[in-house]
Design a protein around this motif. Structure first.
Motif, PDB file in Angstrom:
ATOM      1  N   UNK A 280       5.330   0.786   4.145  1.00  0.00           N
ATOM      2  CA  UNK A 280       4.740   1.771   3.248  1.00  0.00           C
ATOM      3  C   UNK A 280       4.120   1.124   2.013  1.00  0.00           C
ATOM      4  N   UNK A 281       4.760   0.102   1.492  1.00  0.00           N
ATOM      5  CA  UNK A 281       4.212  -0.594   0.324  1.00  0.00           C
ATOM      6  C   UNK A 281       2.869  -1.252   0.658  1.00  0.00           C
ATOM      7  N   UNK A 282       2.712  -1.653   1.919  1.00  0.00           N
ATOM      8  CA  UNK A 282       1.438  -2.237   2.329  1.00  0.00           C
ATOM      9  C   UNK A 282       0.353  -1.174   2.467  1.00  0.00           C
ATOM     10  N   UNK A 283       0.737   0.036   2.878  1.00  0.00           N
ATOM     11  CA  UNK A 283      -0.234   1.125   2.871  1.00  0.00           C
ATOM     12  C   UNK A 283      -0.687   1.388   1.430  1.00  0.00           C
ATOM     13  N   UNK A 284       0.290   1.354   0.504  1.00  0.00           N
ATOM     14  CA  UNK A 284      -0.056   1.508  -0.918  1.00  0.00           C
ATOM     15  C   UNK A 284      -0.910   0.345  -1.407  1.00  0.00           C
ATOM     16  N   UNK A 285      -0.833  -0.805  -0.711  1.00  0.00           N
ATOM     17  CA  UNK A 285      -1.635  -1.984  -1.064  1.00  0.00           C
ATOM     18  C   UNK A 285      -3.018  -1.957  -0.423  1.00  0.00           C
TER      19      UNK A 285
ATOM     20  N   UNK B  58      -3.743  -1.581   2.790  1.00  0.00           N
ATOM     21  CA  UNK B  58      -3.815  -1.904   4.210  1.00  0.00           C
ATOM     22  C   UNK B  58      -3.748  -0.575   4.946  1.00  0.00           C
ATOM     23  N   UNK B  59      -4.807  -0.200   5.637  1.00  0.00           N
ATOM     24  CA  UNK B  59      -4.848   1.141   6.221  1.00  0.00           C
ATOM     25  C   UNK B  59      -3.964   1.288   7.459  1.00  0.00           C
ATOM     26  N   UNK B  60      -3.841   0.207   8.233  1.00  0.00           N
ATOM     27  CA  UNK B  60      -3.059   0.277   9.470  1.00  0.00           C
ATOM     28  C   UNK B  60      -2.328  -1.054   9.652  1.00  0.00           C
ATOM     29  N   UNK B  61      -1.011  -1.021   9.806  1.00  0.00           N
ATOM     30  CA  UNK B  61      -0.241  -2.256   9.981  1.00  0.00           C
ATOM     31  C   UNK B  61       0.715  -2.108  11.163  1.00  0.00           C
ATOM     32  N   UNK B  62       1.027  -3.236  11.758  1.00  0.00           N
ATOM     33  CA  UNK B  62       1.991  -3.271  12.863  1.00  0.00           C
ATOM     34  C   UNK B  62       2.843  -4.519  12.725  1.00  0.00           C
ATOM     35  N   UNK B  63       4.038  -4.462  13.286  1.00  0.00           N
ATOM     36  CA  UNK B  63       4.943  -5.618  13.230  1.00  0.00           C
ATOM     37  C   UNK B  63       5.846  -5.624  14.444  1.00  0.00           C
ATOM     38  N   UNK B  64       6.145  -6.820  14.936  1.00  0.00           N
ATOM     39  CA  UNK B  64       7.174  -7.032  15.953  1.00  0.00           C
ATOM     40  C   UNK B  64       8.183  -7.990  15.348  1.00  0.00           C
ATOM     41  N   UNK B  65       9.411  -7.542  15.150  1.00  0.00           N
ATOM     42  CA  UNK B  65      10.382  -8.400  14.488  1.00  0.00           C
ATOM     43  C   UNK B  65      11.809  -7.918  14.661  1.00  0.00           C
TER      44      UNK B  65
ATOM     45  N   UNK C 120       5.867   1.664  -6.262  1.00  0.00           N
ATOM     46  CA  UNK C 120       4.608   1.310  -5.597  1.00  0.00           C
ATOM     47  C   UNK C 120       3.740   2.529  -5.344  1.00  0.00           C
ATOM     48  N   UNK C 121       4.336   3.731  -5.394  1.00  0.00           N
ATOM     49  CA  UNK C 121       3.569   4.956  -5.151  1.00  0.00           C
ATOM     50  C   UNK C 121       3.037   5.583  -6.440  1.00  0.00           C
ATOM     51  N   UNK C 122       3.345   4.988  -7.575  1.00  0.00           N
ATOM     52  CA  UNK C 122       2.879   5.540  -8.847  1.00  0.00           C
ATOM     53  C   UNK C 122       1.390   5.325  -9.082  1.00  0.00           C
ATOM     54  N   UNK C 123       0.803   4.396  -8.349  1.00  0.00           N
ATOM     55  CA  UNK C 123      -0.567   3.990  -8.653  1.00  0.00           C
ATOM     56  C   UNK C 123      -1.546   4.467  -7.579  1.00  0.00           C
ATOM     57  N   UNK C 124      -1.138   5.487  -6.841  1.00  0.00           N
ATOM     58  CA  UNK C 124      -2.018   6.073  -5.850  1.00  0.00           C
ATOM     59  C   UNK C 124      -1.800   5.493  -4.466  1.00  0.00           C
ATOM     60  N   UNK C 125      -1.393   6.341  -3.543  1.00  0.00           N
ATOM     61  CA  UNK C 125      -1.174   5.901  -2.162  1.00  0.00           C
ATOM     62  C   UNK C 125      -1.631   7.024  -1.237  1.00  0.00           C
ATOM     63  N   UNK C 126      -2.414   6.726  -0.199  1.00  0.00           N
ATOM     64  CA  UNK C 126      -2.899   7.776   0.703  1.00  0.00           C
ATOM     65  C   UNK C 126      -1.778   8.333   1.563  1.00  0.00           C
TER      66      UNK C 126
END
Length: 563
Positions: A311-316, A318-325, A520-526
């Motif tokens: 979610x923090x990366x969406x706020x950064x 990055x419109x679409x992220x994926x991870x395998x871990x 991280x959501x204080x500064x605008x997040x979609x």
């Protein structure tokens, strides 16, 4: 005239005087017995030496006459001597038909070797998932000594074989390659396997006797004459041998395939592959079910999920992220579908108008994975399902995945006799029951349950506008068992703070593990949503396996942290 008396110690009958020791004293009876035994031992030793010499001479003569003496034997360990390339190409048995009536060389290992007669031996050889029958037959160019050596190679030994590929008149039942066999001309052992082994690989090819959750440590005997059924604990304690089974190889080829397909589909959709931290300075998501570890001079924690970072990366932006871990859960759950360390397939994405956009991507992702598993990994799937019989996985078409509101699922279960409240969480048996009902009604083994009760979801889940007791969240199921949990996330810092404080139990939005996340959501997040899949569960339910530990190379559960 009187005859003189015999001298002292002399025999009056003219016999030889009795034996004496070095001092001339006659030997006692015990000394005489010992002398006789020593003589017999010396004679036996001499006879044995003579026999051994004769055998060596006979063997030397046979070796000298062994026409195959340069074509078989044990090789020195590779790397222990100066390397001299042979320039001999090695072949893959999966293409064996291309080499009919040709001489080939390949590395493999021995599944079984037996001497049929002094002039004939058979071997079952394996390379990857392929097995082939090999024949060693004595002739003017191939010695009986080579037949004997070949038929006595220990099971699981690694060998290099040169032979001619021949088509057979009748299909071979004992090998996966049915129409061809290898007529061996040269055979060298590269690495000899010790015998006996704690677990026979062929035993690991048989299905488990149960879900394997129990503590059985000894093989379970079946009916008279049958081989024992080896428990999961025994297999996991000897995992290196267990993993040699073709079924296990297939499981992990499929598991690798799910990861590749996950990335393939999402990459085409514009997702960026990310790698989030697995060591946290403070417990997040409420702090429950986390593993604590020592990090230099202070405590740290293993990540339960990449949720906050996604979610923090969406706020950064990055419109679409994926991870395998890896994902770590300190849950003392000793069931057939829980691990304390598993692999998460996670994604998070910005959406435009409604969180169902995210659900559509997740559903199409899984349909793509299922369909491509059937197409690209049919051989491995069929091999595993031949032991673990399960009905064919029934798939809906794209856009037609059953989306069942949670309230409708409750209604379906009640009509089928289950007793539960409007906002109760479903138990595992109830989930499986609902899966059967959905399959019967919609003809699909894959479906989504939407709009879960807010009280049973994480604090960052967006409340439903239709009912304040529900949420914009969903789970996805295979054969009635959960594989994915997801939702629309709260993307407003004020609402998130409010929901965390009201959560049961309450979560401090300014705590060490949550402060950076909330701010991280204080500064605008979609607006955004996502989901997390359990990789091992996808593989388990796709193949119909009885225990999730079979889908982890070296599984970790509350009782197992080795090997």
């Amino acid at each position: 005239m009187t005859e003189p008396a015999p001298a002292a110690g002399a025999s009056s009958t003219g016999d030889a005087p009795p034996p004496v020791d070095e001092n001339g004293v006659p030997l006692t009876k015990n000394a005489l017995k010992k002398l006789q035994k020593d003589k017999e031992k010396a004679e036996k030793k001499a006879a044995a030496a003579a026999k051994e010499l004769a055998i060596r001479q006979q063997k030397a003569a046979a070796d000298a006459a062994d026409v195959s003496k340069e074509d078989y034997g044990e090789l020195p360990l590779i790397g222990s001597k100066d390397f001299k390339p042979t320039n001999t190409p090695r072949v893959d048995l999966s293409n064996i038909a291309d080499f009919e009536d040709k001489e080939v060389t390949f590395r493999c290992w021995v599944e079984n070797a037996r001497v049929q007669s002094a002039k004939l031996a058979f071997l079952n050889l394996r390379q990857g998932l392929n097995t082939v029958q090999a024949v060693v037959a004595a002739s003017e160019k191939l010695s009986k000594q080579m037949v004997k050596f070949s038929g006595s190679v220990s099971t699981e030994s690694t060998i290099v074989v040169t032979g001619e590929i021949k088509r057979v008149k009748e299909q071979i039942k004992s090998a996966s390659i049915k129409d061809f066999e290898v007529h061996i001309k040269r055979l060298f052992v590269e690495v000899k396997a010790d015998s006996p082994m704690p677990l026979q690989v062929e035993d690991a090819e048989r299905p488990l006797p149960s879900d394997g959750v129990g503590d059985e440590e000894e093989p379970q005997q079946t009916e008279a004459g049958a081989r024992p059924l080896v428990s999961l604990n025994v297999r996991l304690n000897n995992r290196t041998l267990d993993l040699r089974a073709k079924i296990n190889h297939s499981i992990f080829v499929i598991k690798s395939g799910v990861c590749a397909l996950f990335q393939e589909f999402l990459s085409q959709k514009g997702f960026t592959l990310i790698h989030t931290p697995k060591i946290l300075g403070a417990a997040s998501e409420g702090g429950a079910n986390v593993f604590e570890l020592k990090y230099f001079d202070r405590p740290a924690y293993l990540a339960q999920s990449p949720q906050f970072y996604k979610q923090m990366l969406i706020a950064s932006r990055f419109q679409k992220v994926m991870e395998i871990g890896p994902v770590f859960r300190a849950e003392n759950s000793n069931t057939a579908r829980h691990l304390t360390e598993f692999t998460g397939l996670d994604l998070e994405m910005e959406f435009q108008e409604n969180y169902h956009e995210v659900m559509g991507v997740l559903e199409d992702l899984m349909l793509f994975i299922f369909k491509e598993l059937k197409a690209r990994y049919k051989k491995e799937t069929d091999l595993v399902r031949s032991a673990y019989h399960v009905d064919e996985f029934k798939l809906p078409e794209s856009g037609k995945v059953p989306r069942i509101p949670f309230t409708e699922g409750i209604k379906m279960l009640r009509e089928a006799g289950e007793e539960l409240g409007d906002y109760d969480d479903l138990s595992t048996p109830q989930e499986k029951h609902l899966g059967r009902l959905v399959l019967e009604k919609y003809g699909s083994d894959f479906y989504t349950l939407d709009q879960f009760p807010l009280a049973i979801r994480p604090a960052y889940t967006f409340p439903s506008p239709a009912d304040p007791l529900l949420s914009n969240s969903y789970d996805m199921f295979m054969r009635g068992q959960e594989i994915c949990s997801g939702a629309q996330r709260i993307h407003d810092a004020a609402l998130l703070t409010k929901m965390m404080i009201a959560h049961d139990p309450p979560i401090d939005p300014m705590g060490a593990g949550t402060k950076d996340y909330v701010e991280s959501f204080k500064y605008g997040c979609p607006p955004h949503g996502g989901g997390g899949f359990g990789l091992e569960r996808i593989v388990q339910f796709w193949l119909g396996l009885p225990n999730i530990r079979m889908c982890s190379l070296f599984p970790r559960d509350p009782n197992r942290v080795v090997p």
